[in-house]
Scaffold this motif. Structure first.
Motif, PDB file in Angstrom:
ATOM      1  N   THR A  10       2.956   0.164   5.321  1.00 49.13           N
ATOM      2  CA  THR A  10       4.684  -0.014   5.366  1.00 49.13           C
ATOM      3  C   THR A  10       4.954  -0.436   6.699  1.00 49.13           C
ATOM      4  O   THR A  10       3.880  -0.772   7.861  1.00 49.13           O
ATOM      5  N   LYS A 193      17.221   0.198   6.665  1.00 50.89           N
ATOM      6  CA  LYS A 193      15.791  -0.236   5.923  1.00 50.89           C
ATOM      7  C   LYS A 193      15.489   1.125   4.980  1.00 50.89           C
ATOM      8  O   LYS A 193      15.333   0.891   3.937  1.00 50.89           O
ATOM      9  N   GLU A 197      14.357   1.121   1.214  1.00 52.36           N
ATOM     10  CA  GLU A 197      13.775   1.701   0.672  1.00 52.36           C
ATOM     11  C   GLU A 197      13.655   2.668  -0.306  1.00 52.36           C
ATOM     12  O   GLU A 197      12.913   2.594  -1.754  1.00 52.36           O
ATOM     13  N   ASN A 198      14.757   3.330   0.281  1.00 54.22           N
ATOM     14  CA  ASN A 198      14.723   4.467  -0.993  1.00 54.22           C
ATOM     15  C   ASN A 198      15.147   4.088  -2.419  1.00 54.22           C
ATOM     16  O   ASN A 198      14.448   4.449  -3.507  1.00 54.22           O
ATOM     17  N   GLU A 201      13.068   2.510  -5.057  1.00 58.69           N
ATOM     18  CA  GLU A 201      11.850   3.052  -5.506  1.00 58.69           C
ATOM     19  C   GLU A 201      12.645   4.266  -6.480  1.00 58.69           C
ATOM     20  O   GLU A 201      13.131   4.990  -5.777  1.00 58.69           O
ATOM     21  N   CYS A 332      16.547  10.223   3.303  1.00 58.66           N
ATOM     22  CA  CYS A 332      16.289   9.664   4.316  1.00 58.66           C
ATOM     23  C   CYS A 332      16.595  10.094   5.672  1.00 58.66           C
ATOM     24  O   CYS A 332      15.570   9.580   6.280  1.00 58.66           O
ATOM     25  N   LEU A 350       2.413   2.743   0.809  1.00 58.46           N
ATOM     26  CA  LEU A 350       2.889   2.337  -0.094  1.00 58.46           C
ATOM     27  C   LEU A 350       2.274   2.601  -1.277  1.00 58.46           C
ATOM     28  O   LEU A 350       1.288   1.875  -1.590  1.00 58.46           O
ATOM     29  N   GLU A 354       5.386   1.083  -5.893  1.00 54.00           N
ATOM     30  CA  GLU A 354       6.729   0.489  -4.180  1.00 54.00           C
ATOM     31  C   GLU A 354       6.339  -1.147  -4.424  1.00 54.00           C
ATOM     32  O   GLU A 354       6.146  -0.846  -3.064  1.00 54.00           O
ATOM     33  N   ILE A 357       8.545  -3.000  -2.304  1.00 60.43           N
ATOM     34  CA  ILE A 357       8.928  -2.591  -0.861  1.00 60.43           C
ATOM     35  C   ILE A 357       8.277  -3.284   0.244  1.00 60.43           C
ATOM     36  O   ILE A 357       8.748  -3.528   0.969  1.00 60.43           O
ATOM     37  N   SER A 358       6.962  -3.590  -0.553  1.00 63.81           N
ATOM     38  CA  SER A 358       6.068  -4.411   0.745  1.00 63.81           C
ATOM     39  C   SER A 358       7.137  -5.648   0.307  1.00 63.81           C
ATOM     40  O   SER A 358       6.899  -6.224   1.950  1.00 63.81           O
ATOM     41  N   PHE A 360       9.921  -6.413   0.693  1.00 68.48           N
ATOM     42  CA  PHE A 360      11.726  -6.289   1.174  1.00 68.48           C
ATOM     43  C   PHE A 360      11.429  -6.387   2.554  1.00 68.48           C
ATOM     44  O   PHE A 360      11.308  -6.676   3.321  1.00 68.48           O
ATOM     45  N   HIS A 361       9.853  -5.226   3.026  1.00 66.08           N
ATOM     46  CA  HIS A 361       9.066  -6.027   4.859  1.00 66.08           C
ATOM     47  C   HIS A 361       9.078  -6.429   5.246  1.00 66.08           C
ATOM     48  O   HIS A 361       9.167  -7.607   6.433  1.00 66.08           O
TER      49      HIS A 361
END
Length: 370
Positions: A10, A193, A197-198, A201, A332, A350, A354, A357-358, A360-361
Protein backbone atom coordinates in the motif's frame (compact mmCIF):
# COMPACT_ATOMS: atom_id res chain seq x y z
CA UNK A 1 5.62 -5.94 -4.48
CA UNK A 2 6.15 -7.54 -1.09
CA UNK A 3 8.14 -10.73 -0.62
CA UNK A 4 4.83 -12.64 -0.63
CA UNK A 5 3.62 -12.49 -4.22
CA UNK A 6 -0.10 -12.70 -3.39
CA UNK A 7 0.07 -9.48 -1.35
CA UNK A 8 0.40 -5.97 -2.78
CA UNK A 9 2.05 -3.06 -0.96
CA UNK A 10 0.00 0.00 0.00
CA UNK A 11 0.93 3.65 0.28
CA UNK A 12 3.15 4.45 3.29
CA UNK A 13 1.65 5.88 6.46
CA UNK A 14 2.83 9.43 5.79
CA UNK A 15 0.53 9.55 2.75
CA UNK A 16 -2.33 9.83 5.23
CA UNK A 17 -0.68 12.05 7.86
CA UNK A 18 1.72 14.50 6.21
CA UNK A 19 0.16 18.00 5.95
CA UNK A 20 2.57 18.88 3.13
CA UNK A 21 1.36 15.91 1.09
CA UNK A 22 -2.23 16.93 1.75
CA UNK A 23 -1.50 20.40 0.37
CA UNK A 24 0.06 18.78 -2.70
CA UNK A 25 -3.09 16.67 -3.16
CA UNK A 26 -5.25 19.78 -2.92
CA UNK A 27 -3.15 21.51 -5.58
CA UNK A 28 -2.66 18.58 -7.98
CA UNK A 29 -5.91 16.65 -7.55
CA UNK A 30 -8.84 18.62 -6.16
CA UNK A 31 -7.93 21.97 -7.71
CA UNK A 32 -7.37 20.63 -11.23
CA UNK A 33 -10.02 17.90 -11.65
CA UNK A 34 -13.80 18.07 -11.82
CA UNK A 35 -15.32 18.33 -8.34
CA UNK A 36 -18.98 17.57 -7.58
CA UNK A 37 -20.17 20.62 -5.67
CA UNK A 38 -23.92 20.47 -5.06
CA UNK A 39 -27.31 19.25 -6.22
CA UNK A 40 -28.43 21.64 -8.95
CA UNK A 41 -31.99 22.00 -7.69
CA UNK A 42 -30.70 23.27 -4.31
CA UNK A 43 -30.43 26.61 -6.10
CA UNK A 44 -33.96 26.86 -7.41
CA UNK A 45 -34.42 30.62 -7.81
CA UNK A 46 -32.30 33.40 -9.34
CA UNK A 47 -29.96 34.79 -6.67
CA UNK A 48 -29.79 31.54 -4.70
CA UNK A 49 -26.18 30.61 -3.94
CA UNK A 50 -24.06 28.11 -2.08
CA UNK A 51 -20.39 28.29 -1.14
CA UNK A 52 -18.33 25.11 -1.50
CA UNK A 53 -14.77 24.32 -0.41
CA UNK A 54 -12.80 22.96 -3.37
CA UNK A 55 -9.21 22.24 -2.45
CA UNK A 56 -7.91 25.41 -0.81
CA UNK A 57 -10.45 27.62 -2.57
CA UNK A 58 -13.93 28.73 -1.61
CA UNK A 59 -16.24 28.67 -4.62
CA UNK A 60 -19.62 30.40 -5.03
CA UNK A 61 -22.22 28.64 -7.15
CA UNK A 62 -25.16 30.93 -7.97
CA UNK A 63 -28.32 30.76 -10.07
CA UNK A 64 -28.38 33.65 -12.56
CA UNK A 65 -31.37 35.69 -13.64
CA UNK A 66 -31.28 33.75 -16.90
CA UNK A 67 -31.74 30.50 -14.95
CA UNK A 68 -28.19 29.27 -15.55
CA UNK A 69 -25.82 28.12 -12.83
CA UNK A 70 -22.43 29.84 -12.67
CA UNK A 71 -19.44 29.44 -10.38
CA UNK A 72 -16.86 31.96 -9.20
CA UNK A 73 -14.01 32.13 -6.73
CA UNK A 74 -15.39 33.52 -3.48
CA UNK A 75 -12.95 36.45 -3.41
CA UNK A 76 -13.66 40.17 -3.85
CA UNK A 77 -11.46 41.62 -6.59
CA UNK A 78 -10.85 44.80 -4.59
CA UNK A 79 -8.87 43.72 -1.55
CA UNK A 80 -9.45 39.96 -1.45
CA UNK A 81 -12.13 39.76 1.22
CA UNK A 82 -14.35 36.67 1.40
CA UNK A 83 -17.42 37.74 -0.55
CA UNK A 84 -20.02 35.32 0.84
CA UNK A 85 -19.45 34.11 4.37
CA UNK A 86 -22.68 32.08 4.62
CA UNK A 87 -22.78 28.54 3.28
CA UNK A 88 -26.13 29.14 1.59
CA UNK A 89 -28.26 32.18 0.93
CA UNK A 90 -30.19 34.21 -1.60
CA UNK A 91 -29.61 37.72 -2.92
CA UNK A 92 -32.00 39.90 -4.91
CA UNK A 93 -29.67 41.53 -7.40
CA UNK A 94 -25.97 41.37 -6.56
CA UNK A 95 -23.33 39.61 -4.50
CA UNK A 96 -21.99 42.40 -2.31
CA UNK A 97 -18.70 42.39 -0.41
CA UNK A 98 -19.30 43.26 3.28
CA UNK A 99 -15.90 45.02 3.51
CA UNK A 100 -15.99 47.88 0.96
CA UNK A 101 -19.37 47.20 -0.69
CA UNK A 102 -18.08 46.19 -4.10
CA UNK A 103 -21.07 44.46 -5.70
CA UNK A 104 -21.12 41.89 -8.48
CA UNK A 105 -23.90 40.91 -10.84
CA UNK A 106 -25.02 37.28 -10.86
CA UNK A 107 -23.01 36.82 -14.07
CA UNK A 108 -19.84 37.92 -12.22
CA UNK A 109 -19.46 41.43 -13.68
CA UNK A 110 -18.60 44.27 -11.33
CA UNK A 111 -21.95 46.05 -10.94
CA UNK A 112 -21.29 48.77 -8.39
CA UNK A 113 -18.77 50.15 -5.90
CA UNK A 114 -18.44 53.35 -3.88
CA UNK A 115 -17.24 56.17 -6.18
CA UNK A 116 -17.11 53.82 -9.18
CA UNK A 117 -18.65 56.49 -11.43
CA UNK A 118 -15.54 58.58 -10.82
CA UNK A 119 -13.42 55.77 -12.28
CA UNK A 120 -14.84 55.36 -15.80
CA UNK A 121 -11.74 53.52 -16.97
CA UNK A 122 -12.44 50.50 -14.74
CA UNK A 123 -13.32 47.47 -16.89
CA UNK A 124 -16.25 45.81 -15.12
CA UNK A 125 -15.59 42.43 -16.70
CA UNK A 126 -11.84 42.40 -16.09
CA UNK A 127 -12.44 43.39 -12.46
CA UNK A 128 -15.39 41.05 -12.06
CA UNK A 129 -15.38 37.78 -10.17
CA UNK A 130 -12.98 35.07 -11.34
CA UNK A 131 -15.09 32.44 -13.14
CA UNK A 132 -14.86 28.71 -12.47
CA UNK A 133 -15.80 26.08 -15.07
CA UNK A 134 -19.14 24.37 -14.36
CA UNK A 135 -20.92 21.37 -15.88
CA UNK A 136 -24.16 19.68 -14.83
CA UNK A 137 -24.58 15.90 -14.82
CA UNK A 138 -26.76 13.47 -12.86
CA UNK A 139 -28.55 16.50 -11.43
CA UNK A 140 -25.37 17.87 -9.81
CA UNK A 141 -23.18 20.89 -10.52
CA UNK A 142 -19.55 19.92 -11.06
CA UNK A 143 -16.87 22.61 -10.98
CA UNK A 144 -13.21 22.68 -12.03
CA UNK A 145 -10.66 25.28 -10.94
CA UNK A 146 -8.17 24.51 -13.70
CA UNK A 147 -7.55 27.15 -16.34
CA UNK A 148 -7.95 24.35 -18.89
CA UNK A 149 -10.25 21.72 -17.36
CA UNK A 150 -9.83 18.10 -18.45
CA UNK A 151 -12.50 16.61 -20.67
CA UNK A 152 -15.63 16.06 -18.59
CA UNK A 153 -16.66 13.21 -20.87
CA UNK A 154 -13.30 11.44 -20.68
CA UNK A 155 -12.95 11.71 -16.91
CA UNK A 156 -16.23 12.05 -15.00
CA UNK A 157 -18.66 10.41 -17.40
CA UNK A 158 -16.11 7.79 -18.43
CA UNK A 159 -15.94 6.55 -14.82
CA UNK A 160 -19.55 5.38 -15.07
CA UNK A 161 -18.98 3.72 -18.44
CA UNK A 162 -15.78 2.07 -17.22
CA UNK A 163 -17.60 0.64 -14.22
CA UNK A 164 -20.91 -0.36 -15.81
CA UNK A 165 -19.55 -1.35 -19.21
CA UNK A 166 -22.29 0.55 -21.06
CA UNK A 167 -22.47 4.35 -21.47
CA UNK A 168 -26.28 4.22 -21.42
CA UNK A 169 -26.60 2.13 -18.26
CA UNK A 170 -26.49 5.00 -15.76
CA UNK A 171 -29.02 7.00 -17.77
CA UNK A 172 -31.68 4.39 -17.00
CA UNK A 173 -31.85 5.75 -13.44
CA UNK A 174 -32.60 9.32 -14.67
CA UNK A 175 -30.73 10.68 -11.66
CA UNK A 176 -31.10 14.26 -12.86
CA UNK A 177 -34.88 13.94 -12.60
CA UNK A 178 -34.93 12.42 -9.10
CA UNK A 179 -35.77 14.36 -5.95
CA UNK A 180 -33.74 14.67 -2.77
CA UNK A 181 -35.40 12.56 -0.11
CA UNK A 182 -32.77 12.81 2.62
CA UNK A 183 -29.31 14.30 3.13
CA UNK A 184 -26.97 13.40 5.98
CA UNK A 185 -23.62 15.10 6.53
CA UNK A 186 -20.86 13.12 8.24
CA UNK A 187 -17.72 14.68 9.71
CA UNK A 188 -15.15 11.91 9.49
CA UNK A 189 -11.85 12.10 11.36
CA UNK A 190 -9.89 10.31 8.66
CA UNK A 191 -7.91 11.02 5.52
CA UNK A 192 -9.98 11.12 2.33
CA UNK A 193 -8.03 8.27 0.73
CA UNK A 194 -8.99 5.88 3.54
CA UNK A 195 -12.64 6.58 2.73
CA UNK A 196 -12.10 5.93 -0.99
CA UNK A 197 -10.22 2.71 -0.27
CA UNK A 198 -12.94 1.52 2.08
CA UNK A 199 -15.67 2.16 -0.49
CA UNK A 200 -13.80 0.34 -3.24
CA UNK A 201 -13.47 -3.01 -1.44
CA UNK A 202 -15.72 -5.46 0.33
CA UNK A 203 -13.11 -7.55 2.12
CA UNK A 204 -14.47 -5.93 5.29
CA UNK A 205 -18.17 -6.42 4.52
CA UNK A 206 -18.68 -9.71 6.34
CA UNK A 207 -17.00 -8.23 9.42
CA UNK A 208 -18.76 -4.90 9.85
CA UNK A 209 -21.84 -4.81 7.54
CA UNK A 210 -24.37 -7.42 8.72
CA UNK A 211 -27.35 -5.48 7.36
CA UNK A 212 -25.75 -4.98 3.95
CA UNK A 213 -24.63 -8.59 3.53
CA UNK A 214 -28.13 -9.76 4.49
CA UNK A 215 -29.45 -7.84 1.48
CA UNK A 216 -26.45 -8.53 -0.79
CA UNK A 217 -25.18 -11.97 0.31
CA UNK A 218 -22.35 -12.17 -2.24
CA UNK A 219 -20.63 -9.28 -0.40
CA UNK A 220 -19.96 -11.66 2.48
CA UNK A 221 -17.44 -13.38 0.22
CA UNK A 222 -15.25 -10.28 0.17
CA UNK A 223 -15.74 -9.22 -3.46
CA UNK A 224 -17.11 -5.71 -3.96
CA UNK A 225 -19.56 -4.68 -6.66
CA UNK A 226 -16.73 -2.79 -8.34
CA UNK A 227 -14.58 -5.91 -8.70
CA UNK A 228 -16.10 -6.87 -12.07
CA UNK A 229 -16.90 -4.49 -14.91
CA UNK A 230 -20.65 -4.40 -15.47
CA UNK A 231 -21.43 -6.60 -12.48
CA UNK A 232 -24.16 -5.68 -10.03
CA UNK A 233 -24.56 -7.50 -6.73
CA UNK A 234 -27.83 -9.42 -6.67
CA UNK A 235 -30.36 -9.06 -3.86
CA UNK A 236 -30.93 -12.05 -1.61
CA UNK A 237 -33.85 -14.23 -2.73
CA UNK A 238 -36.02 -13.34 0.28
CA UNK A 239 -35.23 -9.62 0.07
CA UNK A 240 -37.95 -7.45 -1.46
CA UNK A 241 -36.19 -4.09 -1.48
CA UNK A 242 -32.97 -2.24 -0.66
CA UNK A 243 -34.07 -1.55 2.91
CA UNK A 244 -32.60 -2.21 6.32
CA UNK A 245 -34.96 -5.16 6.93
CA UNK A 246 -35.40 -6.32 3.33
CA UNK A 247 -38.97 -5.00 3.17
CA UNK A 248 -40.32 -3.58 -0.11
CA UNK A 249 -39.02 -0.25 -1.37
CA UNK A 250 -40.89 2.06 -3.73
CA UNK A 251 -41.10 0.22 -7.02
CA UNK A 252 -38.54 0.16 -9.81
CA UNK A 253 -37.66 3.52 -11.38
CA UNK A 254 -39.40 3.76 -14.78
CA UNK A 255 -36.40 3.21 -17.08
CA UNK A 256 -34.38 0.76 -14.98
CA UNK A 257 -33.93 -2.34 -17.13
CA UNK A 258 -34.88 -5.88 -16.22
CA UNK A 259 -31.16 -6.73 -16.02
CA UNK A 260 -30.63 -3.92 -13.50
CA UNK A 261 -33.63 -4.84 -11.33
CA UNK A 262 -32.83 -6.36 -7.93
CA UNK A 263 -29.15 -5.43 -8.28
CA UNK A 264 -26.80 -2.94 -6.65
CA UNK A 265 -24.09 -1.11 -8.61
CA UNK A 266 -21.36 1.12 -7.17
CA UNK A 267 -19.28 3.66 -9.06
CA UNK A 268 -16.25 5.63 -7.89
CA UNK A 269 -15.76 8.92 -9.72
CA UNK A 270 -12.31 10.08 -8.70
CA UNK A 271 -11.44 11.99 -6.69
CA UNK A 272 -14.47 12.49 -4.43
CA UNK A 273 -17.77 10.95 -5.57
CA UNK A 274 -19.44 7.59 -4.98
CA UNK A 275 -22.64 6.71 -6.85
CA UNK A 276 -24.77 3.82 -5.62
CA UNK A 277 -27.53 2.54 -7.91
CA UNK A 278 -30.46 0.38 -6.79
CA UNK A 279 -33.76 -0.16 -8.60
CA UNK A 280 -35.86 2.37 -6.69
CA UNK A 281 -33.36 5.05 -5.65
CA UNK A 282 -29.84 6.40 -6.02
CA UNK A 283 -27.38 7.28 -3.25
CA UNK A 284 -24.65 9.81 -3.94
CA UNK A 285 -21.69 10.52 -1.64
CA UNK A 286 -19.59 13.67 -2.08
CA UNK A 287 -16.37 14.07 -0.10
CA UNK A 288 -14.90 17.40 0.97
CA UNK A 289 -11.33 16.88 2.25
CA UNK A 290 -10.86 19.56 4.93
CA UNK A 291 -7.55 18.49 6.50
CA UNK A 292 -5.10 15.61 6.31
CA UNK A 293 -7.13 13.79 8.97
CA UNK A 294 -10.63 15.22 8.42
CA UNK A 295 -13.14 14.69 5.61
CA UNK A 296 -16.73 15.92 5.42
CA UNK A 297 -19.03 13.57 3.50
CA UNK A 298 -22.46 14.62 2.25
CA UNK A 299 -24.71 11.69 1.41
CA UNK A 300 -27.89 12.19 -0.65
CA UNK A 301 -30.74 9.70 -1.03
CA UNK A 302 -32.60 10.40 -4.29
CA UNK A 303 -36.06 9.05 -5.17
CA UNK A 304 -38.69 9.44 -7.84
CA UNK A 305 -40.32 12.86 -7.30
CA UNK A 306 -43.73 11.25 -6.73
CA UNK A 307 -42.31 9.23 -3.82
CA UNK A 308 -40.91 12.34 -2.12
CA UNK A 309 -44.01 14.45 -2.85
CA UNK A 310 -46.27 11.78 -1.36
CA UNK A 311 -44.57 12.06 2.01
CA UNK A 312 -43.72 8.35 1.96
CA UNK A 313 -41.78 7.00 4.92
CA UNK A 314 -38.19 6.75 3.70
CA UNK A 315 -36.72 5.62 7.00
CA UNK A 316 -36.19 1.92 6.24
CA UNK A 317 -34.65 2.79 2.89
CA UNK A 318 -32.35 5.50 4.28
CA UNK A 319 -31.41 3.51 7.38
CA UNK A 320 -29.69 0.72 5.44
CA UNK A 321 -26.99 2.88 3.90
CA UNK A 322 -26.86 5.22 6.88
CA UNK A 323 -25.78 2.23 8.96
CA UNK A 324 -23.28 1.25 6.26
CA UNK A 325 -21.90 4.81 6.32
CA UNK A 326 -21.53 4.85 10.09
CA UNK A 327 -19.87 1.44 10.08
CA UNK A 328 -17.48 2.45 7.29
CA UNK A 329 -16.58 5.81 8.77
CA UNK A 330 -15.99 4.25 12.18
CA UNK A 331 -13.56 1.82 10.49
CA UNK A 332 -11.79 4.71 8.76
CA UNK A 333 -11.49 6.63 12.03
CA UNK A 334 -10.15 3.47 13.66
CA UNK A 335 -7.54 3.23 10.90
CA UNK A 336 -6.36 6.85 10.85
CA UNK A 337 -4.32 6.66 14.12
CA UNK A 338 -2.48 3.61 12.78
CA UNK A 339 -1.20 5.69 9.88
CA UNK A 340 1.01 7.58 12.37
CA UNK A 341 2.47 4.38 13.82
CA UNK A 342 5.99 3.19 12.99
CA UNK A 343 4.30 -0.16 12.29
CA UNK A 344 2.79 1.47 9.19
CA UNK A 345 5.83 3.54 8.24
CA UNK A 346 6.31 1.49 5.07
CA UNK A 347 2.59 0.87 4.65
CA UNK A 348 0.51 -2.28 4.80
CA UNK A 349 -0.68 -4.85 2.28
CA UNK A 350 -3.64 -5.58 0.04
CA UNK A 351 -5.07 -9.01 -0.69
CA UNK A 352 -5.86 -9.97 -4.31
CA UNK A 353 -9.55 -8.96 -4.09
CA UNK A 354 -8.37 -5.43 -3.23
CA UNK A 355 -6.21 -5.07 -6.35
CA UNK A 356 -8.25 -2.10 -7.61
CA UNK A 357 -7.10 -0.15 -4.51
CA UNK A 358 -3.55 -0.55 -5.77
CA UNK A 359 -4.67 1.02 -9.05
CA UNK A 360 -6.10 3.92 -7.05
CA UNK A 361 -2.77 4.33 -5.25
CA UNK A 362 -0.97 4.39 -8.60
CA UNK A 363 -3.40 7.08 -9.77
CA UNK A 364 -2.73 9.22 -6.67
CA UNK A 365 1.05 8.88 -7.10
CA UNK A 366 0.78 9.76 -10.77
CA UNK A 367 -1.23 12.89 -9.98
CA UNK A 368 1.27 13.97 -7.33
CA UNK A 369 4.16 13.53 -9.77
CA UNK A 370 2.34 15.97 -12.00
Amino acid sequence: MTSTSSLISTLPGRSYTDPALFVAEQARIFEVLWFCALRSDELARPGAFRTVQVGRESVIVVRGRDGELRAFLNVCRHRGARLCVEETGEVKRTLKCPYHAWAYDLDGRLAAAPNLVKMPDVDRVEHGLVPVALREWLGYAWVCLADQPPSFEDTVMHAATERLGDPAAIEHYQTDKLALGRRIRYDVRANWKLIVENFMECYHCATIHPELTAVLPEFAGGYAAQYYVGHGAEFAERVQGFTVDGSPGFGKLPDVSAEQDRRYYAITVKPQVFVNLVPDHVIVHRMFPMAVDRTVVECDWLYHPDVVASGADLSLSVELFHRVNEQDFDACERTQPGMYSRAYRSGGVLVPSEHHISAFHDWVNQRLRG
